[in-house]
Design a protein around this motif. Structure first.
Motif, PDB file in Angstrom:
ATOM      1  N   ALA A  48      56.005  45.443  44.578  1.00 44.57           N
ATOM      2  CA  ALA A  48      55.288  44.178  44.729  1.00 44.57           C
ATOM      3  C   ALA A  48      54.558  44.095  46.063  1.00 44.57           C
ATOM      4  CB  ALA A  48      56.252  43.009  44.585  1.00 44.57           C
ATOM      5  N   THR A  49      55.059  44.785  47.073  1.00 41.16           N
ATOM      6  CA  THR A  49      54.424  44.716  48.387  1.00 41.16           C
ATOM      7  C   THR A  49      53.101  45.473  48.437  1.00 41.16           C
ATOM      8  OG1 THR A  49      55.632  46.665  49.193  1.00 41.16           O
ATOM      9  CG2 THR A  49      56.688  44.522  49.482  1.00 41.16           C
ATOM     10  N   ASP A  81      61.415  46.460  42.921  1.00 41.64           N
ATOM     11  CA  ASP A  81      60.844  45.304  43.620  1.00 41.64           C
ATOM     12  C   ASP A  81      59.876  45.730  44.726  1.00 41.64           C
ATOM     13  OD1 ASP A  81      62.377  43.663  42.030  1.00 41.64           O
ATOM     14  OD2 ASP A  81      63.972  43.392  43.507  1.00 41.64           O
ATOM     15  N   THR A 109      50.583  45.167  46.339  1.00 39.84           N
ATOM     16  CA  THR A 109      49.449  44.470  45.736  1.00 39.84           C
ATOM     17  C   THR A 109      48.449  43.971  46.769  1.00 39.84           C
ATOM     18  OG1 THR A 109      50.706  42.398  45.709  1.00 39.84           O
ATOM     19  CG2 THR A 109      50.806  43.772  43.733  1.00 39.84           C
ATOM     20  N   ASP A 110      48.893  43.668  47.981  1.00 39.74           N
ATOM     21  CA  ASP A 110      48.002  43.142  49.011  1.00 39.74           C
ATOM     22  C   ASP A 110      47.604  44.203  50.036  1.00 39.74           C
ATOM     23  OD1 ASP A 110      47.997  40.476  48.009  1.00 39.74           O
ATOM     24  OD2 ASP A 110      49.974  40.162  48.898  1.00 39.74           O
ATOM     25  N   LEU A 135      55.390  43.088  36.997  1.00 41.44           N
ATOM     26  CA  LEU A 135      56.640  43.290  37.719  1.00 41.44           C
ATOM     27  C   LEU A 135      57.656  42.208  37.377  1.00 41.44           C
ATOM     28  CD1 LEU A 135      55.188  44.307  41.206  1.00 41.44           C
ATOM     29  CD2 LEU A 135      56.303  45.814  39.558  1.00 41.44           C
ATOM     30  N   GLU A 136      57.201  40.962  37.297  1.00 45.67           N
ATOM     31  CA  GLU A 136      58.106  39.866  36.974  1.00 45.67           C
ATOM     32  C   GLU A 136      58.609  39.958  35.536  1.00 45.67           C
ATOM     33  OE1 GLU A 136      55.897  36.348  37.864  1.00 45.67           O
ATOM     34  OE2 GLU A 136      56.248  36.489  40.044  1.00 45.67           O
ATOM     35  N   ARG A 157      45.703  41.462  41.344  1.00 48.01           N
ATOM     36  CA  ARG A 157      46.992  41.137  41.945  1.00 48.01           C
ATOM     37  C   ARG A 157      47.858  40.335  40.979  1.00 48.01           C
ATOM     38  NH1 ARG A 157      43.795  39.821  46.501  1.00 48.01           N
ATOM     39  NH2 ARG A 157      44.290  37.608  46.286  1.00 48.01           N
ATOM     40  N   GLU A 158      47.239  39.411  40.271  1.00 51.04           N
ATOM     41  CA  GLU A 158      47.991  38.595  39.327  1.00 51.04           C
ATOM     42  C   GLU A 158      48.550  39.435  38.183  1.00 51.04           C
ATOM     43  OE1 GLU A 158      47.369  34.648  36.446  1.00 51.04           O
ATOM     44  OE2 GLU A 158      45.738  35.390  37.705  1.00 51.04           O
ATOM     45  N   ILE A 170      49.328  42.642  38.161  1.00 47.71           N
ATOM     46  CA  ILE A 170      50.415  43.484  38.647  1.00 47.71           C
ATOM     47  C   ILE A 170      51.672  42.658  38.871  1.00 47.71           C
ATOM     48  CG2 ILE A 170      51.184  44.915  40.576  1.00 47.71           C
ATOM     49  CD1 ILE A 170      48.227  45.774  40.891  1.00 47.71           C
ATOM     50  N   THR A 171      51.509  41.482  39.501  1.00 49.45           N
ATOM     51  CA  THR A 171      52.660  40.616  39.746  1.00 49.45           C
ATOM     52  C   THR A 171      53.300  40.178  38.438  1.00 49.45           C
ATOM     53  OG1 THR A 171      51.681  39.819  41.815  1.00 49.45           O
ATOM     54  CG2 THR A 171      53.417  38.473  40.830  1.00 49.45           C
ATOM     55  N   ASP A 172      52.487  39.836  37.466  1.00 50.82           N
ATOM     56  CA  ASP A 172      53.009  39.415  36.157  1.00 50.82           C
ATOM     57  C   ASP A 172      53.807  40.540  35.500  1.00 50.82           C
ATOM     58  OD1 ASP A 172      51.858  36.948  36.479  1.00 50.82           O
ATOM     59  OD2 ASP A 172      50.160  37.324  35.131  1.00 50.82           O
TER      60      ASP A 172
END
Length: 294
Positions: free
Chosen positions: A220-221, A217, A223-224, A170-171, A163-164, A166-168
């Motif tokens: 991002a939803t 954006d 990932t969880d 995207l950001e 998750r981290e 993927i979030t990194d």
């Protein structure tokens, strides 16, 4: 990009700044990007598509998160018949409808492209494997042959490391900072490849694509989320090839093992280390094409 100075060129590469015309041209981790088309799907989302090859059977290829047509094409290089590649929503030139999105949305994208192309076989990598599982939960007999490459999630959420990452990504893409994006993309490469002409060429291609097209954006939803409520929702009887890799934090080998165990006609192959696109490329292509060409 012409003034881009990170990372430094590999020892065998040029001494000029950044990935300009003097950049390394050896290594072929991804094929050049050909001209694609935008197709309108029945659910109203326009998706970028590329069709190659001729005749039957027809195989649809679904990519991973943050990837796309260019990085998926090598998987079909030895596959007979027509090959249909596409970009999920939020990738490349495909539409980015208002979110949040879930795996049902991705499954609709995949189904639409498969139906429009009359595909009877399907390949899914990572995120694409999840979308394929979601589609099969609704329509278990949709395809007569299946390949799952590095499935990342089934009915249990991704781990924190995945998750981290993927979030990194995207950001970093949203920021437009090439160095930040490169830091994340470099982690896709085995350490032995990172300071080589082939590694630099891969990094350059990925940066060009990500900074040009961006990532929506709405991704991002995901990932969880999980594509399945429970793995028993899969009632697939078609022959399947499941490919996993030991030591891959983003695609735990346990996920591949569980998926193979849930499919009665599945063959599981596990590589013993990450980075198989670099270390086992020929074997991987032969394994996939051999299965799909049977």
């Amino acid at each position: 990009m012409r003034g881009f100075r990170w990372p430094p060129p590999p020892d065998s590469g040029p001494r000029t700044w950044g990935p300009g015309p003097g950049g390394p041209r050896t290594g072929r981790p991804a094929l050049p990007e050909p001209e694609t088309e935008l197709v309108t799907t029945p659910h109203g989302v326009r998706l970028e598509r590329l069709v190659t090859g001729t005749g039957d059977p027809v195989t649809v290829f679904a990519h991973g998160l943050g990837n796309g047509i260019a990085t998926t094409r090598p998987f079909g290089s030895g596959v007979n018949g027509r090959k249909v590649f596409f970009q999920f929503r939020g990738h490349g030139r495909s539409d980015s409808p208002d979110g949040p999105w879930d795996y049902l949305d991705l499954a609709r994208d995949l189904r639409a492209i498969a139906d429009l192309g009359r595909a009877s076989r399907a390949f899914g990598a990572s995120l694409g494997a999840g979308a394929l599982c979601r589609l099969l939960a609704e329509s278990p007999e949709r395809f007569d042959r299946l390949v799952f490459f590095l499935p990342a999630v089934l009915d249990e959420p991704r781990g924190p490391a995945a998750r981290e990452r993927i979030t990194d990504l995207l950001e970093a893409v949203e920021s437009g900072d090439a160095s930040a994006v490169a830091d994340i993309v470099t982690l896709e490469l085995p350490p032995a490849v990172r300071n080589t002409p082939a590694g630099w060429a891969y990094l350059r291609q990925r940066l060009d694509q990500l900074l040009r097209d961006g990532l929506a954006d709405g991704l991002a939803t995901l990932t969880d989320q999980t594509p399945l409520r429970r793995i028993s929702d899969l009632a697939v009887t078609a022959p399947a090839l499941v490919i996993g890799c030991a030591g891959d934090d983003l695609h735990p080998v346990e996920v591949a093992e569980r998926l193979a165990a849930a499919l009665p006609q599945a063959t599981l192959h596990v590589y013993d280390r990450p980075g198989v696109l670099w270390s086992e490329r020929a074997d991987l292509r032969e394994r996939i094409s051999g299965f799909l060409n049977e």
